[in-house]
Design a protein around this motif. Structure first.
Motif, PDB file in Angstrom:
ATOM      1  N   HIS A 132      42.008  34.320  34.178  1.00  0.00           N
ATOM      2  CA  HIS A 132      40.870  35.238  34.106  1.00  0.00           C
ATOM      3  C   HIS A 132      41.366  36.655  34.378  1.00  0.00           C
ATOM      4  O   HIS A 132      42.141  36.885  35.302  1.00  0.00           O
ATOM      5  CB  HIS A 132      39.808  34.837  35.142  1.00  0.00           C
ATOM      6  CG  HIS A 132      38.489  35.523  34.938  1.00  0.00           C
ATOM      7  ND1 HIS A 132      38.282  36.840  35.233  1.00  0.00           N
ATOM      8  CD2 HIS A 132      37.305  35.051  34.450  1.00  0.00           C
ATOM      9  CE1 HIS A 132      37.036  37.163  34.971  1.00  0.00           C
ATOM     10  NE2 HIS A 132      36.420  36.090  34.489  1.00  0.00           N
ATOM     11  N   PRO A 133      40.943  37.646  33.599  1.00  0.00           N
ATOM     12  CA  PRO A 133      41.465  39.009  33.770  1.00  0.00           C
ATOM     13  C   PRO A 133      41.141  39.644  35.103  1.00  0.00           C
ATOM     14  O   PRO A 133      41.815  40.595  35.518  1.00  0.00           O
ATOM     15  CB  PRO A 133      40.802  39.784  32.614  1.00  0.00           C
ATOM     16  CG  PRO A 133      39.591  38.986  32.255  1.00  0.00           C
ATOM     17  CD  PRO A 133      39.964  37.553  32.493  1.00  0.00           C
ATOM     18  N   ASN A 134      40.113  39.145  35.785  1.00  0.00           N
ATOM     19  CA  ASN A 134      39.709  39.760  37.054  1.00  0.00           C
ATOM     20  C   ASN A 134      40.171  38.960  38.272  1.00  0.00           C
ATOM     21  O   ASN A 134      39.802  39.286  39.395  1.00  0.00           O
ATOM     22  CB  ASN A 134      38.188  39.909  37.107  1.00  0.00           C
ATOM     23  CG  ASN A 134      37.681  40.887  36.066  1.00  0.00           C
ATOM     24  OD1 ASN A 134      38.276  41.933  35.841  1.00  0.00           O
ATOM     25  ND2 ASN A 134      36.594  40.521  35.399  1.00  0.00           N
ATOM     26  N   ARG A 135      40.965  37.921  38.058  1.00  0.00           N
ATOM     27  CA  ARG A 135      41.372  37.076  39.186  1.00  0.00           C
ATOM     28  C   ARG A 135      42.204  37.857  40.210  1.00  0.00           C
ATOM     29  O   ARG A 135      42.024  37.699  41.420  1.00  0.00           O
ATOM     30  CB  ARG A 135      42.165  35.874  38.678  1.00  0.00           C
ATOM     31  CG  ARG A 135      42.569  34.914  39.795  1.00  0.00           C
ATOM     32  CD  ARG A 135      43.217  33.662  39.259  1.00  0.00           C
ATOM     33  NE  ARG A 135      43.684  32.803  40.326  1.00  0.00           N
ATOM     34  CZ  ARG A 135      42.924  31.947  41.010  1.00  0.00           C
ATOM     35  NH1 ARG A 135      41.632  31.850  40.705  1.00  0.00           N
ATOM     36  NH2 ARG A 135      43.424  31.189  41.953  1.00  0.00           N
ATOM     37  N   GLY A 136      43.102  38.689  39.751  1.00  0.00           N
ATOM     38  CA  GLY A 136      43.950  39.440  40.672  1.00  0.00           C
ATOM     39  C   GLY A 136      43.151  40.333  41.596  1.00  0.00           C
ATOM     40  O   GLY A 136      43.430  40.415  42.797  1.00  0.00           O
ATOM     41  N   ALA A 137      42.128  40.997  41.052  1.00  0.00           N
ATOM     42  CA  ALA A 137      41.304  41.884  41.877  1.00  0.00           C
ATOM     43  C   ALA A 137      40.549  41.100  42.943  1.00  0.00           C
ATOM     44  O   ALA A 137      40.455  41.514  44.101  1.00  0.00           O
ATOM     45  CB  ALA A 137      40.334  42.659  40.996  1.00  0.00           C
ATOM     46  N   VAL A 138      40.006  39.940  42.555  1.00  0.00           N
ATOM     47  CA  VAL A 138      39.274  39.121  43.529  1.00  0.00           C
ATOM     48  C   VAL A 138      40.217  38.600  44.616  1.00  0.00           C
ATOM     49  O   VAL A 138      39.867  38.566  45.796  1.00  0.00           O
ATOM     50  CB  VAL A 138      38.559  37.961  42.823  1.00  0.00           C
ATOM     51  CG1 VAL A 138      37.842  37.081  43.835  1.00  0.00           C
ATOM     52  CG2 VAL A 138      37.562  38.501  41.806  1.00  0.00           C
ATOM     53  N   LEU A 139      41.411  38.189  44.220  1.00  0.00           N
ATOM     54  CA  LEU A 139      42.404  37.734  45.204  1.00  0.00           C
ATOM     55  C   LEU A 139      42.693  38.833  46.220  1.00  0.00           C
ATOM     56  O   LEU A 139      42.762  38.584  47.436  1.00  0.00           O
ATOM     57  CB  LEU A 139      43.698  37.328  44.495  1.00  0.00           C
ATOM     58  CG  LEU A 139      43.687  36.008  43.717  1.00  0.00           C
ATOM     59  CD1 LEU A 139      44.924  35.897  42.841  1.00  0.00           C
ATOM     60  CD2 LEU A 139      43.614  34.819  44.675  1.00  0.00           C
ATOM     61  N   ASN A 140      42.876  40.046  45.738  1.00  0.00           N
ATOM     62  CA  ASN A 140      43.157  41.168  46.633  1.00  0.00           C
ATOM     63  C   ASN A 140      42.017  41.407  47.609  1.00  0.00           C
ATOM     64  O   ASN A 140      42.220  41.613  48.807  1.00  0.00           O
ATOM     65  CB  ASN A 140      43.403  42.437  45.821  1.00  0.00           C
ATOM     66  CG  ASN A 140      44.880  42.715  45.613  1.00  0.00           C
ATOM     67  OD1 ASN A 140      45.722  42.295  46.402  1.00  0.00           O
ATOM     68  ND2 ASN A 140      45.189  43.417  44.544  1.00  0.00           N
ATOM     69  N   ASN A 141      40.787  41.375  47.110  1.00  0.00           N
ATOM     70  CA  ASN A 141      39.640  41.670  47.963  1.00  0.00           C
ATOM     71  C   ASN A 141      39.393  40.557  48.985  1.00  0.00           C
ATOM     72  O   ASN A 141      39.041  40.827  50.134  1.00  0.00           O
ATOM     73  CB  ASN A 141      38.405  41.885  47.097  1.00  0.00           C
ATOM     74  CG  ASN A 141      38.525  43.130  46.252  1.00  0.00           C
ATOM     75  OD1 ASN A 141      39.005  44.160  46.715  1.00  0.00           O
ATOM     76  ND2 ASN A 141      38.106  43.049  45.003  1.00  0.00           N
ATOM     77  N   LEU A 142      39.574  39.319  48.565  1.00  0.00           N
ATOM     78  CA  LEU A 142      39.415  38.210  49.511  1.00  0.00           C
ATOM     79  C   LEU A 142      40.509  38.262  50.572  1.00  0.00           C
ATOM     80  O   LEU A 142      40.250  38.000  51.753  1.00  0.00           O
ATOM     81  CB  LEU A 142      39.452  36.874  48.770  1.00  0.00           C
ATOM     82  CG  LEU A 142      39.306  35.616  49.638  1.00  0.00           C
ATOM     83  CD1 LEU A 142      38.046  35.670  50.486  1.00  0.00           C
ATOM     84  CD2 LEU A 142      39.321  34.362  48.760  1.00  0.00           C
ATOM     85  N   ALA A 143      41.719  38.624  50.169  1.00  0.00           N
ATOM     86  CA  ALA A 143      42.804  38.770  51.139  1.00  0.00           C
ATOM     87  C   ALA A 143      42.463  39.846  52.168  1.00  0.00           C
ATOM     88  O   ALA A 143      42.723  39.684  53.371  1.00  0.00           O
ATOM     89  CB  ALA A 143      44.110  39.113  50.421  1.00  0.00           C
ATOM     90  N   GLY A 144      41.852  40.939  51.706  1.00  0.00           N
ATOM     91  CA  GLY A 144      41.460  41.992  52.641  1.00  0.00           C
ATOM     92  C   GLY A 144      40.424  41.517  53.645  1.00  0.00           C
ATOM     93  O   GLY A 144      40.494  41.852  54.837  1.00  0.00           O
ATOM     94  N   ALA A 145      39.467  40.726  53.192  1.00  0.00           N
ATOM     95  CA  ALA A 145      38.447  40.202  54.108  1.00  0.00           C
ATOM     96  C   ALA A 145      39.061  39.229  55.114  1.00  0.00           C
ATOM     97  O   ALA A 145      38.703  39.230  56.304  1.00  0.00           O
ATOM     98  CB  ALA A 145      37.341  39.517  53.306  1.00  0.00           C
ATOM     99  N   LEU A 146      39.980  38.383  54.670  1.00  0.00           N
ATOM    100  CA  LEU A 146      40.650  37.444  55.575  1.00  0.00           C
ATOM    101  C   LEU A 146      41.485  38.194  56.608  1.00  0.00           C
ATOM    102  O   LEU A 146      41.553  37.799  57.776  1.00  0.00           O
ATOM    103  CB  LEU A 146      41.532  36.495  54.772  1.00  0.00           C
ATOM    104  CG  LEU A 146      40.798  35.395  53.996  1.00  0.00           C
ATOM    105  CD1 LEU A 146      41.709  34.778  52.952  1.00  0.00           C
ATOM    106  CD2 LEU A 146      40.286  34.322  54.962  1.00  0.00           C
ATOM    107  N   ARG A 147      42.109  39.259  56.182  1.00  0.00           N
ATOM    108  CA  ARG A 147      42.894  40.067  57.128  1.00  0.00           C
ATOM    109  C   ARG A 147      41.988  40.665  58.199  1.00  0.00           C
ATOM    110  O   ARG A 147      42.324  40.681  59.391  1.00  0.00           O
ATOM    111  CB  ARG A 147      43.621  41.177  56.366  1.00  0.00           C
ATOM    112  CG  ARG A 147      44.376  42.148  57.261  1.00  0.00           C
ATOM    113  CD  ARG A 147      45.185  43.140  56.441  1.00  0.00           C
ATOM    114  NE  ARG A 147      45.726  44.160  57.320  1.00  0.00           N
ATOM    115  CZ  ARG A 147      45.335  45.426  57.320  1.00  0.00           C
ATOM    116  NH1 ARG A 147      44.402  45.837  56.483  1.00  0.00           N
ATOM    117  NH2 ARG A 147      45.875  46.296  58.154  1.00  0.00           N
TER     118      ARG A 147
END
Length: 778
Positions: free
Chosen positions: A223-238
């Protein structure tokens, strides 16, 4: 050759896209990147200059286009007065262009205008209107931008409400419901996270993560937007890890960040953001685990991000700032002044790119001031301190009351003023520092930081404030541990002033309560262990005859703290020193040989972490010297060398150690001599590290003299004469560094006389006929 071909291809592509053509901005960027890559390989300054020019052209054309779009939008709006069927569309178009212009070239006035335009458009799209959700979303975005720049919490609260309503108006199958891009529908998740950062509501963070996990499910691999979602979820987990200290959250954040980086290879527009996200996650892991490889990777990632933003790039300022912060962290760990110097240069470069009016100017002012304060602490340059104060004042002016960064700005300026007061004794600096700190007393730990520098004249007032703050943080409050710590620190100041054991007893109880709130696994567990151990160590020192249990517990806490500091952890050396000190105390109290042996091994391990050339090797060799040869710490006139050869008058503590060493020598006679030899070598090394201008040159000259009178090894009586000559030479050098009339000068001169008399006595004994020689009669 390959880089030259790439430049040629990109140049041809740009020539096909004249001003006004779609894709011209991309062609400008790609040619600039190709030129910059060739510059890095071939070091031709013409390539670098052309790359900079192209970025400037791109920025200039973008700004010109945006200005033209805004001008046309204003003209279109004038043609659509209230009641006109196209007025809502004109309002939205002009507000959108103002918002885009603000993102690239921030002007708070234009953002204010965009907000008013979006509000008017929202009125024209009442409940039931098919495009109401769009107006809700865009107004929320602008309010969030204003919150990020001005820190007004009301803007954030309104943005959350607007985004909730917008999300409810979108059907589940609508792809825009996936929170993937910060300027669009992920804004609710971002707003909730911002509110969590501001208010600490756990529900906000959890809801943000639920939205992001749901979005990730709708963005499978490919999916073209998967990378952006991964980044944002990583930020929330951090963020969640920072609050709850669950290492699983941080590990997942790192995994997601690495996965996002893989989806954003070289040339991808989101690679820059992915490099930054992974760097921040790894930095948190370094802070928690102390693995040096993590910190090194953080610096490497920071340099890679900076390479993606050469001069003229819109993200260059943030890249400069991030790399500077990473280098500052490495400086704090490895104490390499080159890292601090580079960080200062980077912060200065970032500040130039953030002129007055830039929303990120405060960050550059604040961090540069902190770095200059750190450099002043090492090099003692008054210009660094003066500039830190000026930068601190400039930063504070950008943080009016209510701003999210005001507390940090107040603290930084107060610290700089406090340091200047200690140096110049200007009471105006002290009074201003007190006022600044009192502004922060409400709920932060800054008051304790202020007190720790000895700048509070009225400790009673500080205690009242500390107790009041603790009452506002009942059990279960997220700030209770910090309030307990603050009160304990304040009691520590009064204890040092008065010696009242009741204050020390209360400190111990407070630190025990903190340790319960910060169990194993908490990022501040190490600090809590150390604080409690330190207080127990002090109580043992004040009543050592009856408080052996305090020393035992301090050793237990010290071992637990050391387990949290693997090799290369920034706190490993201090932990080794503390545990070694406690073991040495117990060896002297209980005449326990094993404790002394372990203390020596721990101090040796600490010294190994400071190899030759390390800036703190001189200081970190001293604890080991104190164990190997503690008599050098005794008063100088405690030596009676001219009267009884090799005899010393020592304190009770030295006698205890002597008894232990006798036990060691009886079983391992070579071990005792090797310790003395090791001490001599360490002292010689310390002297080599202190040049003629070093402030500790005198100490280094004075220390080795006492070792010159160790008993000579069997068969090496001639060694004493050589050692004595060296002691005389060192004493003469020390005498030259002292001023006649000082007590140290007289003591030094008296010792030199004793040494010379000892040498004369040895010479006369060597010249006297042996008692075994045959008598001669006349």
């Amino acid at each position: 050759m390959a880089s030259t071909d790439d430049v040629s291809r990109k140049r041809e592509m740009l020539q096909r896209r004249r001003r006004g053509n779609r894709g011209r901005d991309t062609a400008l960027s790609e040619l600039a990147e190709a030129l910059y890559d060739r510059y890095r390989k071939e070091h031709k300054i013409a390539d670098l200059n052309e790359a900079i020019s192209l970025y400037r052209i791109k920025i200039g054309e973008e700004l010109a286009d945006l200005k033209e779009a805004v001008t046309l939008g204003r003209a279109a709006l004038q043609l659509c007065p209230p009641g006109h069927p196209d007025r809502c569309k004109s309002l939205n178009n002009l507000a959108r262009d103002l918002g885009i212009k603000f993102e690239k070239h921030p002007d708070i006035g234009e953002l204010e205008e965009a907000i008013e335009l979006h509000r008017e458009a929202l009125v024209l799209r009442p409940s039931g209107h098919p495009h109401r959700f769009s107006s809700l979303h865009h107004l929320a975005c602008c309010l969030r931008y204003r919150y990020g720049n001005l820190g007004v919490v009301a803007d954030l609260e309104e943005a959350v409400l607007l985004e909730r309503e917008a999300l409810e108006l979108r059907p589940p199958e609508d792809p825009d419901r996936i929170p993937i891009d910060p300027p669009r529908s992920e804004n609710l998740a971002c707003c909730l996270k911002d509110r969590y950062d501001n208010q600490g509501g756990a529900d906000d963070l959890e809801e943000s993560m639920v939205l992001l996990r749901a979005a990730l499910e709708l963005c499978p691999p490919g999916h073209p937007n998967r990378g952006a979602v991964l980044n944002n979820l990583a930020g929330a987990l951090r963020t969640k890890f920072e609050k709850k200290a669950d290492k699983c959250d941080l590990k997942e954040a790192i995994e997601l960040s690495r996965a996002a980086l893989e989806l954003h290879p070289s040339g991808h527009p989101h690679r820059f953001a992915s490099l930054g996200n992974l760097a921040h996650c790894l930095r948190d892991q370094y802070d928690n685990e102390g693995v040096l490889a993590d910190l090194e990777e953080v610096v490497t990632l920071g340099r890679a991000a900076l390479e993606l933003s050469p001069p003229g790039h819109p993200d260059r300022a943030s890249s400069l700032k991030d790399l500077a912060c990473h280098l500052t962290k490495r400086f704090e760990t490895q104490l390499d002044i080159r890292d601090l110097e580079e960080a200062i240069k980077l912060h200065r470069a970032a500040l130039v790119l953030r002129p007055s009016g830039n929303p990120h100017r405060f960050s550059s002012l604040h961090h540069l001031a902190c770095c200059l304060t750190d450099r002043h602490a090492i090099l003692r340059r008054s210009t660094d301190l003066e500039q830190a104060v000026l930068l601190g004042r400039a930063a504070l002016e950008l943080c009016p009351p209510g701003h999210i960064d005001r507390a940090a700005s107040l603290n930084n300026l107060a610290c700089s003023l406090g340091t200047r007061f200690e140096k110049q004794a200007d009471m105006r600096d002290l009074e201003e520092a007190i006022r600044l700190y009192q502004c922060n007393v409400g709920g932060s730990s800054l008051w304790a930081s202020y007190q720790s520098q000895g700048l509070v004249a009225d400790s009673e007032e500080a205690l009242l404030l500390g107790r009041e703050a603790l009452e506002l943080c009942p059990p279960g409050d997220p700030d209770r541990a910090a309030s307990l710590n603050n009160l304990a620190s304040t009691l520590g100041i009064r204890f040092r002033e008065t010696g009242d054991m009741c204050d020390l007893e209360e400190m111990i109880e407070l630190y025990r309560a903190v340790l319960e709130i910060r169990p194993s696994g908490h990022p501040d567990h190490f600090q809590s262990l150390q604080s409690l151990a330190r207080c127990l160590r002090i109580r043992y020192g004040n009543r050592s005859e009856v408080a052996v249990a305090d020393l035992e517990e301090a050793i237990m806490l010290g071992r637990a703290a050391l387990e949290l500091c693997p090799p290369q952890h920034p706190n490993r050396v201090p932990s080794l020193h503390c545990l070694a000190g406690d073991l040495r105390e117990r060896s002297e109290k209980l005449a326990e040989v094993r404790d002394l042996e372990e203390a020596i091994e721990l101090l040796r391990a600490a010294l190994e972490l400071c190899p030759s050339g390390h800036p703190h090797r001189f200081y970190r060799s001293r604890p080991l010297l104190a164990v190997l040869e503690p008599d050098m710490q005794q008063p100088r006139d405690g030596f009676r060398l001219g009267r009884n050869r090799g005899t010393r008058t020592c304190s009770t503590r030295a006698h205890v150690r002597q008894d232990i060493l006798v036990a060691v020598a009886s079983s391992q006679p070579s071990r005792l001599r090797s310790q003395d030899k090791e001490a001599i070598e360490l002292l010689r090394t310390a002297l080599e590290l202190c040049s003629s201008e070093h402030p500790h040159r005198l100490i280094s000259l004075q220390n080795p003299r006492f070792l010159s009178f160790l008993p000579s090894p069997p068969g090496r009586a001639d060694r004493r004469a050589v050692d004595l000559d060296e002691a005389i030479a060192l004493e003469q050098q020390a005498l030259q560094l002292l001023t006649p009339g000082d007590s140290d000068y007289d003591t030094c001169q008296r010792r030199l006389t004793d040494y010379l008399q000892a040498k004369t006595k040895d010479s006369s004994q060597d010249a006297a006929p042996s008692s075994d020689a045959p008598s001669v009669t006349c």
